[in-house]
Design an enzyme around this catalytic site. Structure first.
Site, PDB file in Angstrom:
ATOM      1  N   CYS A   4       0.867  -1.184   0.000  1.00 12.50           N
ATOM      2  CA  CYS A   4       0.000   0.000   0.000  1.00 12.50           C
ATOM      3  C   CYS A   4       0.907   1.239   0.000  1.00 12.50           C
ATOM      4  O   CYS A   4       1.679   1.452   0.935  1.00 12.50           O
ATOM      5  CB  CYS A   4      -0.931   0.009   1.206  1.00 12.50           C
ATOM      6  SG  CYS A   4      -1.792   1.584   1.386  1.00 12.50           S
ATOM      7  N   ASP A  30      -0.457  16.423  -2.636  1.00 13.21           N
ATOM      8  CA  ASP A  30      -0.780  15.449  -3.684  1.00 13.21           C
ATOM      9  C   ASP A  30       0.237  15.565  -4.824  1.00 13.21           C
ATOM     10  O   ASP A  30       0.664  16.663  -5.188  1.00 13.21           O
ATOM     11  CB  ASP A  30      -2.198  15.721  -4.204  1.00 13.21           C
ATOM     12  CG  ASP A  30      -2.740  14.572  -5.033  1.00 13.21           C
ATOM     13  OD1 ASP A  30      -3.663  13.886  -4.560  1.00 13.21           O
ATOM     14  OD2 ASP A  30      -2.230  14.349  -6.153  1.00 13.21           O
ATOM     15  N   HIS A  46      -4.048   1.432   8.275  1.00 13.39           N
ATOM     16  CA  HIS A  46      -4.673   1.135   6.986  1.00 13.39           C
ATOM     17  C   HIS A  46      -6.179   0.898   7.116  1.00 13.39           C
ATOM     18  O   HIS A  46      -6.628  -0.002   7.823  1.00 13.39           O
ATOM     19  CB  HIS A  46      -4.028  -0.092   6.325  1.00 13.39           C
ATOM     20  CG  HIS A  46      -4.543  -0.327   4.935  1.00 13.39           C
ATOM     21  ND1 HIS A  46      -4.004   0.287   3.827  1.00 13.39           N
ATOM     22  CD2 HIS A  46      -5.593  -1.055   4.498  1.00 13.39           C
ATOM     23  CE1 HIS A  46      -4.689  -0.071   2.759  1.00 13.39           C
ATOM     24  NE2 HIS A  46      -5.650  -0.879   3.132  1.00 13.39           N
ATOM     25  N   ASN A  86     -12.852   9.952  -2.434  1.00 13.56           N
ATOM     26  CA  ASN A  86     -13.364   9.083  -3.500  1.00 13.56           C
ATOM     27  C   ASN A  86     -13.430   7.651  -2.990  1.00 13.56           C
ATOM     28  O   ASN A  86     -12.528   7.198  -2.286  1.00 13.56           O
ATOM     29  CB  ASN A  86     -12.441   9.163  -4.720  1.00 13.56           C
ATOM     30  CG  ASN A  86     -12.388  10.557  -5.307  1.00 13.56           C
ATOM     31  OD1 ASN A  86     -13.405  11.232  -5.398  1.00 13.56           O
ATOM     32  ND2 ASN A  86     -11.205  11.002  -5.697  1.00 13.56           N
ATOM     33  N   GLY A  92     -14.153   6.781  -8.369  1.00 14.57           N
ATOM     34  CA  GLY A  92     -12.863   7.212  -8.922  1.00 14.57           C
ATOM     35  C   GLY A  92     -11.692   7.031  -7.977  1.00 14.57           C
ATOM     36  O   GLY A  92     -10.660   7.694  -8.123  1.00 14.57           O
ATOM     37  N   HIS A  97      -6.366   3.307   0.250  1.00 13.39           N
ATOM     38  CA  HIS A  97      -6.060   3.624   1.656  1.00 13.39           C
ATOM     39  C   HIS A  97      -6.831   4.912   1.904  1.00 13.39           C
ATOM     40  O   HIS A  97      -6.616   5.905   1.178  1.00 13.39           O
ATOM     41  CB  HIS A  97      -4.550   3.815   1.823  1.00 13.39           C
ATOM     42  CG  HIS A  97      -4.091   4.134   3.205  1.00 13.39           C
ATOM     43  ND1 HIS A  97      -3.133   3.406   3.875  1.00 13.39           N
ATOM     44  CD2 HIS A  97      -4.444   5.136   4.055  1.00 13.39           C
ATOM     45  CE1 HIS A  97      -2.910   3.933   5.071  1.00 13.39           C
ATOM     46  NE2 HIS A  97      -3.706   4.995   5.208  1.00 13.39           N
ATOM     47  N   HIS A  99      -8.336   8.323   2.332  1.00 10.79           N
ATOM     48  CA  HIS A  99      -7.704   9.643   2.291  1.00 10.79           C
ATOM     49  C   HIS A  99      -8.743  10.698   1.966  1.00 10.79           C
ATOM     50  O   HIS A  99      -9.732  10.435   1.286  1.00 10.79           O
ATOM     51  CB  HIS A  99      -6.548   9.686   1.283  1.00 10.79           C
ATOM     52  CG  HIS A  99      -6.910   9.233  -0.104  1.00 10.79           C
ATOM     53  ND1 HIS A  99      -7.019   7.911  -0.442  1.00 10.79           N
ATOM     54  CD2 HIS A  99      -7.206   9.932  -1.214  1.00 10.79           C
ATOM     55  CE1 HIS A  99      -7.351   7.805  -1.718  1.00 10.79           C
ATOM     56  NE2 HIS A  99      -7.488   9.032  -2.215  1.00 10.79           N
ATOM     57  N   HIS A 101      -9.030  14.442   0.293  1.00  6.92           N
ATOM     58  CA  HIS A 101      -8.390  15.499  -0.493  1.00  6.92           C
ATOM     59  C   HIS A 101      -8.843  16.833   0.105  1.00  6.92           C
ATOM     60  O   HIS A 101     -10.046  17.088   0.228  1.00  6.92           O
ATOM     61  CB  HIS A 101      -8.859  15.459  -1.948  1.00  6.92           C
ATOM     62  CG  HIS A 101      -8.527  14.200  -2.693  1.00  6.92           C
ATOM     63  ND1 HIS A 101      -7.508  14.132  -3.610  1.00  6.92           N
ATOM     64  CD2 HIS A 101      -9.098  12.958  -2.673  1.00  6.92           C
ATOM     65  CE1 HIS A 101      -7.457  12.907  -4.128  1.00  6.92           C
ATOM     66  NE2 HIS A 101      -8.418  12.183  -3.583  1.00  6.92           N
TER      67      HIS A 101
HETATM   68  P1  DGP Z   1      -7.844   8.972  -5.355  1.00  9.31           P
HETATM   69  O1  DGP Z   1      -7.843   8.993  -6.869  1.00  9.31           O
HETATM   70  O2  DGP Z   1      -9.023   9.691  -4.738  1.00  9.31           O
HETATM   71  O3  DGP Z   1      -7.643   7.576  -4.840  1.00  9.31           O
HETATM   72  O4  DGP Z   1      -6.588   9.856  -4.943  1.00  9.31           O
HETATM   73  C1  DGP Z   1      -5.286   9.372  -4.917  1.00  9.31           C
HETATM   74  C2  DGP Z   1      -4.394  10.574  -5.007  1.00  9.31           C
HETATM   75  O5  DGP Z   1      -3.120  10.196  -4.552  1.00  9.31           O
HETATM   76  C3  DGP Z   1      -4.195  11.146  -6.415  1.00  9.31           C
HETATM   77  O6  DGP Z   1      -4.677  12.485  -6.444  1.00  9.31           O
HETATM   78  C4  DGP Z   1      -2.704  11.116  -6.666  1.00  9.31           C
HETATM   79  C5  DGP Z   1      -2.142  10.894  -5.271  1.00  9.31           C
HETATM   80  N1  DGP Z   1      -0.958  10.059  -5.236  1.00  9.31           N
HETATM   81  C6  DGP Z   1      -0.812   8.812  -5.736  1.00  9.31           C
HETATM   82  N2  DGP Z   1       0.416   8.330  -5.468  1.00  9.31           N
HETATM   83  C7  DGP Z   1       1.043   9.297  -4.745  1.00  9.31           C
HETATM   84  C8  DGP Z   1       2.342   9.384  -4.170  1.00  9.31           C
HETATM   85  O7  DGP Z   1       3.182   8.492  -4.230  1.00  9.31           O
HETATM   86  N3  DGP Z   1       2.639  10.548  -3.509  1.00  9.31           N
HETATM   87  C9  DGP Z   1       1.741  11.571  -3.399  1.00  9.31           C
HETATM   88  N4  DGP Z   1       2.128  12.655  -2.747  1.00  9.31           N
HETATM   89  N5  DGP Z   1       0.510  11.514  -3.937  1.00  9.31           N
HETATM   90  C10 DGP Z   1       0.169  10.394  -4.598  1.00  9.31           C
END
Ligand code: DGP
Length: 113
Positions: A4, A30, A46, A86, A92, A97, A99, A101
């Site tokens: 993860c 992000d 997790h 999401n 989407g 894990h 989160h 935004h």
């Molecule tokens: P979601 O699509 O809602 O599952 O959002 C996942 C978000 O995580 C997406 O906006 C891009 C971000 N993301 C994915 N991998 C990484 C990473 O390794 N580092 C950071 N900082 N953000 C990441």
């Protein structure tokens, strides 16, 4: 949880541009920002997504929203911002894990509801 990416960020195994950390929560910028400010707030423990929130772990969600309120002030988002989580395919979700935004820093133009 093995494999993860957000667990690895939470443990420090993968570096992130961190804006907040305590014993339960970490917040970082992000990788693909959708606005001038785009921070992800995650529990260190997790939890796959909103579908897995229950009586036993919902306290972390309350704490995450306290952190979001704190960060909104720290990041000067008093004019407004959006909080999005999401969930699963139709929602989407790409990282499984939990989160949130935290998006802002400018006028947001895609209003979903
Ligand atoms: P979601 O699509 O809602 O599952 O959002 C996942 C978000 O995580 C997406 O906006 C891009 C971000 N993301 C994915 N991998 C990484 C990473 O390794 N580092 C950071 N900082 N953000 C990441």
């Amino acid at each position: 949880m093995k494999d993860c990416i957000f667990c690895k960020i939470a443990s420090g195994e993968i570096p992130s541009n961190k804006v907040y950390e305590d014993d339960q929560v970490i917040a970082f910028h992000d990788l693909s920002p959708a606005a001038k400010v785009h921070v992800l707030v995650i529990p260190k423990k997790h939890i796959a997504n909103v579908m897995e929130i229950n009586e036993e772990n919902s306290g972390i969600v309350a704490h995450i929203f306290e952190v979001i309120a704190y960060l909104a002030k720290e990041l000067k988002l008093e004019q407004g911002f959006r909080v999005v989580s999401n969930c699963n395919e139709f929602g989407g979700q790409s990282v499984f894990h939990l989160h949130f935004h935290l998006i802002g820093g400018e006028q947001l133009d895609v209003k979903m509801c």
